[in-house]
Scaffold this motif. Structure first.
Motif, PDB file in Angstrom:
ATOM      1  N   HIS A   1      -6.541  -9.725   1.784  1.00 20.24           N
ATOM      2  CA  HIS A   1      -6.136  -8.522   1.072  1.00 20.24           C
ATOM      3  C   HIS A   1      -4.636  -8.328   1.263  1.00 20.24           C
ATOM      4  O   HIS A   1      -4.122  -8.482   2.378  1.00 20.24           O
ATOM      5  CB  HIS A   1      -6.905  -7.316   1.598  1.00 20.24           C
ATOM      6  CG  HIS A   1      -6.789  -6.101   0.731  1.00 20.24           C
ATOM      7  ND1 HIS A   1      -5.670  -5.297   0.744  1.00 20.24           N
ATOM      8  CD2 HIS A   1      -7.635  -5.567  -0.191  1.00 20.24           C
ATOM      9  CE1 HIS A   1      -5.843  -4.313  -0.110  1.00 20.24           C
ATOM     10  NE2 HIS A   1      -7.026  -4.449  -0.693  1.00 20.24           N
ATOM     11  N   PRO A   2      -3.898  -7.999   0.199  1.00 25.40           N
ATOM     12  CA  PRO A   2      -2.430  -7.871   0.322  1.00 25.40           C
ATOM     13  C   PRO A   2      -1.985  -6.808   1.316  1.00 25.40           C
ATOM     14  O   PRO A   2      -0.887  -6.886   1.868  1.00 25.40           O
ATOM     15  CB  PRO A   2      -1.977  -7.521  -1.101  1.00 25.40           C
ATOM     16  CG  PRO A   2      -3.206  -7.008  -1.787  1.00 25.40           C
ATOM     17  CD  PRO A   2      -4.355  -7.761  -1.188  1.00 25.40           C
ATOM     18  N   ASP A   3      -2.827  -5.812   1.563  1.00 30.66           N
ATOM     19  CA  ASP A   3      -2.467  -4.752   2.503  1.00 30.66           C
ATOM     20  C   ASP A   3      -3.039  -4.971   3.901  1.00 30.66           C
ATOM     21  O   ASP A   3      -2.855  -4.143   4.777  1.00 30.66           O
ATOM     22  CB  ASP A   3      -2.953  -3.394   1.980  1.00 30.66           C
ATOM     23  CG  ASP A   3      -2.287  -3.013   0.668  1.00 30.66           C
ATOM     24  OD1 ASP A   3      -1.151  -3.461   0.452  1.00 30.66           O
ATOM     25  OD2 ASP A   3      -2.915  -2.302  -0.133  1.00 30.66           O
ATOM     26  N   ASP A   4      -3.736  -6.072   4.076  1.00 33.30           N
ATOM     27  CA  ASP A   4      -4.368  -6.329   5.368  1.00 33.30           C
ATOM     28  C   ASP A   4      -4.421  -7.831   5.584  1.00 33.30           C
ATOM     29  O   ASP A   4      -5.364  -8.487   5.179  1.00 33.30           O
ATOM     30  CB  ASP A   4      -5.768  -5.722   5.407  1.00 33.30           C
ATOM     31  CG  ASP A   4      -6.413  -5.834   6.778  1.00 33.30           C
ATOM     32  OD1 ASP A   4      -7.536  -5.341   6.934  1.00 33.30           O
ATOM     33  OD2 ASP A   4      -5.797  -6.413   7.689  1.00 33.30           O
TER      34      ASP A   4
END
Length: 204
Positions: free
Chosen positions: A175-178
């Motif tokens: 995930h781009p945020d994680d």
């Protein structure tokens, strides 16, 4: 990717982007898994590949413990993975292999084994999956299936009683945020090589 980078970047990823994984990459992960060493070349492993929405949803339905929070961060993140691979091992395959003429343990006595190599070998095969995931720029997480849910897992996917699941591996695009939970390493320092390597004599 250089092998040193593959080793360094390997970490458990617990949240995935809403993107499919190229089936050819999953083929490669599993092909590499079958290159793991195995005692007597028993190759007593098997891998359940779940890469459709229906199959992945069924996996979570039958393996999620009753006490688990369905909206919890861990489960929500893990359920976002488009692929689940389940490594399994057959003790019977090893006992049978070592009862053959070139090995000769015809009594199939488990006490002959210094450790249960059916688990050791399947674990090494699983690590090859995890390393291939990193090499392909993807994320993965290995986790256990709770004992009370194993029978439901077997029934749902027709897994024979002679095969024991080691756990499961979620696979997907990070995930781009994680980009991967630090997990325990965020709370515990990695032990230095000199703390765990004993040269010539324990404690040396």
């Amino acid at each position: 990717m250089e092998f040193t980078e593959v080793v360094r970047r390997r970490r458990m990823v617990r949240r995935y982007a809403d993107r499919p994984v190229d089936p050819a990459l999953v083929d490669r992960m599993l092909a590499h898994a079958t290159r793991a060493p195995s005692a007597g070349f028993s190759q007593g492993w098997a891998f359940l590949r779940l890469d459709t929405r229906v199959d992945v949803a069924r996996f979570w339905e039958v393996t999620t413990p009753e006490h688990a929070d369905p909206d919890g961060k861990w489960l929500t993140g893990m359920r976002s993975a488009p692929v689940v691979l389940v490594p399994l091992t057959s003790k019977a395959a090893y006992l049978e292999r070592y009862a053959q003429p070139d090995k000769g343990w015809t009594d199939r006595d488990e006490r002959r084994w210094p450790v249960p190599y059916w688990y050791v070998d399947a674990g090494m095969a699983t690590l090859l999956i995890l390393q291939t995931v990193v090499d392909e720029g993807l994320g993965a997480c290995f986790f256990g299936i709770t004992p009370e849910r194993v029978d439901a897992f077997r029934d749902a996917f027709g897994v024979p009683a002679s095969f024991q699941p080691l756990g499961a591996v979620t696979v997907g695009h990070r995930h781009p945020d994680d980009l991967g939970s630090k997990g325990s390493p965020a709370r515990r320092e990695r032990r230095d090589v000199d703390e765990v390597v004993h040269r010539g004599y324990w404690g040396s």
